[in-house]
Scaffold this motif. Structure first.
Motif, PDB file in Angstrom:
ATOM      1  N   HIS A 100       0.842  -1.204   0.000  1.00 24.78           N
ATOM      2  CA  HIS A 100       0.000   0.000   0.000  1.00 24.78           C
ATOM      3  C   HIS A 100       0.874   1.251   0.000  1.00 24.78           C
ATOM      4  N   ARG A 104       1.013   4.195  -2.834  1.00 27.29           N
ATOM      5  CA  ARG A 104       0.625   5.529  -2.376  1.00 27.29           C
ATOM      6  C   ARG A 104       1.714   6.559  -2.675  1.00 27.29           C
ATOM      7  N   ASP A 263     -13.634   6.459  -7.390  1.00 32.80           N
ATOM      8  CA  ASP A 263     -13.589   7.108  -6.092  1.00 32.80           C
ATOM      9  C   ASP A 263     -13.623   8.614  -6.231  1.00 32.80           C
ATOM     10  N   GLY A 264     -13.091   9.110  -7.352  1.00 32.77           N
ATOM     11  CA  GLY A 264     -12.822  10.539  -7.453  1.00 32.77           C
ATOM     12  C   GLY A 264     -13.948  11.384  -8.015  1.00 32.77           C
ATOM     13  N   ARG A 320     -10.885   1.329   9.938  1.00 35.41           N
ATOM     14  CA  ARG A 320      -9.632   0.602  10.119  1.00 35.41           C
ATOM     15  C   ARG A 320      -9.948  -0.724  10.801  1.00 35.41           C
ATOM     16  N   GLY A 378     -10.395  11.936   5.770  1.00 32.14           N
ATOM     17  CA  GLY A 378      -9.733  10.930   6.597  1.00 32.14           C
ATOM     18  C   GLY A 378      -8.381  11.446   7.055  1.00 32.14           C
ATOM     19  N   GLY A 379      -7.437  10.521   7.329  1.00 25.75           N
ATOM     20  CA  GLY A 379      -6.147  10.987   7.823  1.00 25.75           C
ATOM     21  C   GLY A 379      -5.108   9.894   7.893  1.00 25.75           C
ATOM     22  N   ARG A 382      -3.657   6.817   5.254  1.00 23.81           N
ATOM     23  CA  ARG A 382      -4.712   6.516   4.277  1.00 23.81           C
ATOM     24  C   ARG A 382      -5.430   7.775   3.840  1.00 23.81           C
ATOM     25  N   CYS A 384      -7.042  10.741   1.984  1.00 24.83           N
ATOM     26  CA  CYS A 384      -7.438  10.777   0.579  1.00 24.83           C
ATOM     27  C   CYS A 384      -6.336  11.328  -0.317  1.00 24.83           C
TER      28      CYS A 384
HETATM   29  C1  HEM Z   1     -15.021  15.635  -1.989  1.00 25.52           C
HETATM   30  C2  HEM Z   1     -14.399  14.598  -2.573  1.00 25.52           C
HETATM   31  C3  HEM Z   1     -13.727  13.477  -1.831  1.00 25.52           C
HETATM   32  C4  HEM Z   1     -13.917  13.039  -0.548  1.00 25.52           C
HETATM   33  C5  HEM Z   1     -14.886  13.586   0.501  1.00 25.52           C
HETATM   34  C6  HEM Z   1     -12.998  11.923  -0.341  1.00 25.52           C
HETATM   35  C7  HEM Z   1     -12.874  11.246   0.872  1.00 25.52           C
HETATM   36  C8  HEM Z   1     -11.995  10.204   1.074  1.00 25.52           C
HETATM   37  C9  HEM Z   1     -11.864   9.493   2.323  1.00 25.52           C
HETATM   38  C10 HEM Z   1     -12.645   9.804   3.616  1.00 25.52           C
HETATM   39  C11 HEM Z   1     -10.929   8.523   2.147  1.00 25.52           C
HETATM   40  C12 HEM Z   1     -10.476   7.503   3.201  1.00 25.52           C
HETATM   41  C13 HEM Z   1      -9.429   8.128   4.087  1.00 25.52           C
HETATM   42  C14 HEM Z   1      -9.079   7.323   5.321  1.00 25.52           C
HETATM   43  O1  HEM Z   1      -9.405   6.149   5.383  1.00 25.52           O
HETATM   44  O2  HEM Z   1      -8.444   7.889   6.234  1.00 25.52           O
HETATM   45  C15 HEM Z   1     -10.450   8.620   0.780  1.00 25.52           C
HETATM   46  C16 HEM Z   1      -9.481   7.810   0.232  1.00 25.52           C
HETATM   47  C17 HEM Z   1      -9.044   7.920  -1.073  1.00 25.52           C
HETATM   48  N1  HEM Z   1      -9.447   8.850  -2.012  1.00 25.52           N
HETATM   49 FE1  HEM Z   1     -10.797  10.317  -1.740  1.00 25.52          FE
HETATM   50  N2  HEM Z   1     -12.285  11.711  -1.493  1.00 25.52           N
HETATM   51  C18 HEM Z   1     -12.684  12.636  -2.423  1.00 25.52           C
HETATM   52  C19 HEM Z   1     -12.197  12.782  -3.722  1.00 25.52           C
HETATM   53  C20 HEM Z   1     -11.184  12.023  -4.265  1.00 25.52           C
HETATM   54  C21 HEM Z   1     -10.586  12.243  -5.576  1.00 25.52           C
HETATM   55  C22 HEM Z   1     -10.934  13.396  -6.523  1.00 25.52           C
HETATM   56  C23 HEM Z   1      -9.660  11.237  -5.772  1.00 25.52           C
HETATM   57  C24 HEM Z   1      -8.738  10.978  -6.939  1.00 25.52           C
HETATM   58  C25 HEM Z   1      -8.886  11.398  -8.143  1.00 25.52           C
HETATM   59  C26 HEM Z   1      -9.672  10.402  -4.568  1.00 25.52           C
HETATM   60  C27 HEM Z   1      -8.882   9.294  -4.383  1.00 25.52           C
HETATM   61  C28 HEM Z   1      -8.771   8.599  -3.191  1.00 25.52           C
HETATM   62  C29 HEM Z   1      -7.880   7.454  -3.008  1.00 25.52           C
HETATM   63  C30 HEM Z   1      -6.948   6.849  -4.072  1.00 25.52           C
HETATM   64  C31 HEM Z   1      -8.033   7.035  -1.669  1.00 25.52           C
HETATM   65  C32 HEM Z   1      -7.322   5.872  -0.977  1.00 25.52           C
HETATM   66  C33 HEM Z   1      -6.115   6.360  -0.182  1.00 25.52           C
HETATM   67  C34 HEM Z   1      -5.388   5.245   0.551  1.00 25.52           C
HETATM   68  O3  HEM Z   1      -6.011   4.233   0.875  1.00 25.52           O
HETATM   69  O4  HEM Z   1      -4.171   5.402   0.796  1.00 25.52           O
HETATM   70  N3  HEM Z   1     -10.613  10.907  -3.691  1.00 25.52           N
HETATM   71  N4  HEM Z   1     -11.117   9.659   0.145  1.00 25.52           N
END
Ligand code: HEM
Length: 441
Positions: A100, A104, A263-264, A320, A378-379, A382, A384
């Protein structure tokens, strides 16, 4: 410290059966999370369908302890495993541990600093084109429009695809997949491809079609001679090397691209739909935003985005799974238990945000957003990956819409917040009427 509750050594929580708790959470997520906190304290246990017994944590100090320092005992990937048929085994969302961290580290640079600055132009172009199609008197569901818009941003900024016909092909392949996403709740023994009329068979064919398009884009891009000068995420990932000097292989690339596509775009569209429910219902904030945009100062615009994501976070809780026993918020929790840093409940704490249910962007002018009391993304390890892109996207779209049109919600009451899939959404998607177009510029 070991204390006892109805859940044995776990923190106390609602005793209702999992089905009742789940229905309550899906229908009234904010009220449920806050009600349980009021009754049981900052750390409570809830039994839910599908997810099992888990512990919610609403204390920012306890969340900070979880999300700083060594987090190798906190897995997030295994909770996302049901998504693996779509995202792929190499998706950063599915992986844990060293694998991971490697993915990342490769993914982060294209989403930081100057890279995101370059995306603002793309976002503005897409937003201008969308808003220029709106007509006075027209009504529509904002979440649908925002979904189309944010998809186009991902196609251009992440995939670097600009040809209309290609964007439309990607859009329809993905829409076909998303329309079948509930199939992922199907038990694995029923996941059998019995030909094109069986649900799993149909799903597999749609998945193959979407995958084929993604591989086609990877191939097309790899053959370009101007890779080094390109600013889209795919081109940057093709140039990226890990600490051993290795590139991502095609499977890894494709899985990450699919993750970002899925996701995005829906998350950002939902965040915007909430913003456009809140803004017209808070005319003082909307007027101030218009004034500040005229003076070319973005501080208030950024505060509007922060406040919108505070009051209406798109994800109610991070997730988690403990791989070892850990003490969290004073409770000794066993290995194997799921722990949820409760984003929405933290955001609505009166001690952190006075009059927490009011939309007051000023709070983020006087004080910056604090990492563990404002955590829509999140934070820790992991957090975002697309947070900066999502915030830039929300800001640019709000800027364009607010300075070009006047919208009015068609429903008298603010949108109720409900859970769909794994996100909080406005129940009706924020239906609006376009009252006036071309206010300025
Ligand atoms: C308002 C829009 C968005 C919200 C509210 C959001 C929220 C989140 C949250 C809460 C997580 C989990 C964090 C954690 O577990 O601590 C996450 C993970 C992630 N998000 Fe977003 N996200 C948004 C937009 C995006 C966009 C635009 C992308 C990419 C183009 C994206 C890609 C990812 C990826 C790849 C992860 C996984 C990170 C990891 O596991 O290391 N997200 N997001």
């Amino acid at each position: 410290m070991t204390r006892r509750s109805a859940y044995g050594p776990l923190p106390p929580g609602p005793r209702a059966p999992a089905a009742i708790n789940s229905i309550q959470l899906i229908r009234r997520p904010l009220e449920s999370l806050l009600g349980w906190r009021e009754r049981y304290g900052d750390v409570y246990t809830v039994a839910l369908l599908v997810f099992g017994v888990g512990v919610y944590v609403c204390d920012p100090k306890a969340i900070r302890e979880m999300m700083t320092g060594d987090q190798s005992d906190l897995h997030a990937g295994e909770a996302n495993e049901p998504l693996s048929p779509v995202l792929g085994q190499k998706s950063v969302l599915i992986l844990d541990g060293r694998e991971h961290l490697r993915q990342r580290k490769l993914l982060l640079p294209p989403f930081q600093g100057s890279a995101v600055h370059n995306f603002r132009r793309v976002i503005r172009d897409v937003a201008e084109a969308e808003v220029s199609r709106w007509r006075e008197g027209e009504t529509f569901v904002m979440r649908d429009r925002m979904r189309a818009l944010t998809f186009e941003v991902i196609a251009r900024a992440v995939f670097g695809v600009t040809e209309r016909e290609r964007i439309e092909r990607m859009r329809s392949a993905l829409a076909a997949l998303i329309s079948m996403q509930t199939i992922l709740l199907m038990p694995s023994r029923l996941r059998r491809d019995l030909g094109r009329w069986s649900p799993w068979g149909r799903f597999q064919r749609r998945l193959k079609a979407a995958d084929a398009l993604i591989y086609e884009e990877i191939e097309r891009r790899r053959s370009r001679s101007d890779l080094e000068d390109r600013t889209d995420v795919l081109s940057m990932l093709l140039m990226a090397r890990d600490e051993e000097g290795e590139q991502m292989n095609d499977v890894e690339l494709s899985d990450e691209l699919m993750t970002m596509l899925l996701d995005g775009h829906e998350t950002t569209a939902t965040g915007l739909a909430f913003s456009f429910d809140l803004l017209p219902r808070n005319p003082r904030a909307l007027d101030r935003l218009r004034d500040e945009l005229e003076s070319d100062d973005d501080a208030y615009l950024d505060a509007v985005v922060n406040e919108s994501l505070r009051l209406r976070p798109v994800i109610d809780a991070a997730e988690r799974t403990l791989t070892k026993p850990r003490t969290i918020g004073g409770w000794d929790l066993p290995a194997g238990i799921r722990v949820y840093p409760a984003i929405a409940a933290v955001h609505l704490r009166e001690d952190l945000y006075p009059q927490p249910h009011e939309f007051r962007p000023e709070r983020f002018i006087d004080e910056d957003a604090q990492s563990y009391s404002w955590l829509p993304f999140g934070g820790g390890i992991r957090r975002c990956v697309g947070a900066a892109l999502a915030q830039a996207e929300m800001a640019e779209v709000i800027r364009t819409v607010v300075s070009r049109v006047e919208l009015a919600p068609t429903r008298a009451e603010p949108e109720p917040v409900v859970i769909r899939g794994v996100t909080l959404v406005p129940r009706h998607g924020t239906p609006v009427e376009v009252k006036r177009v071309s206010l300025a510029r």
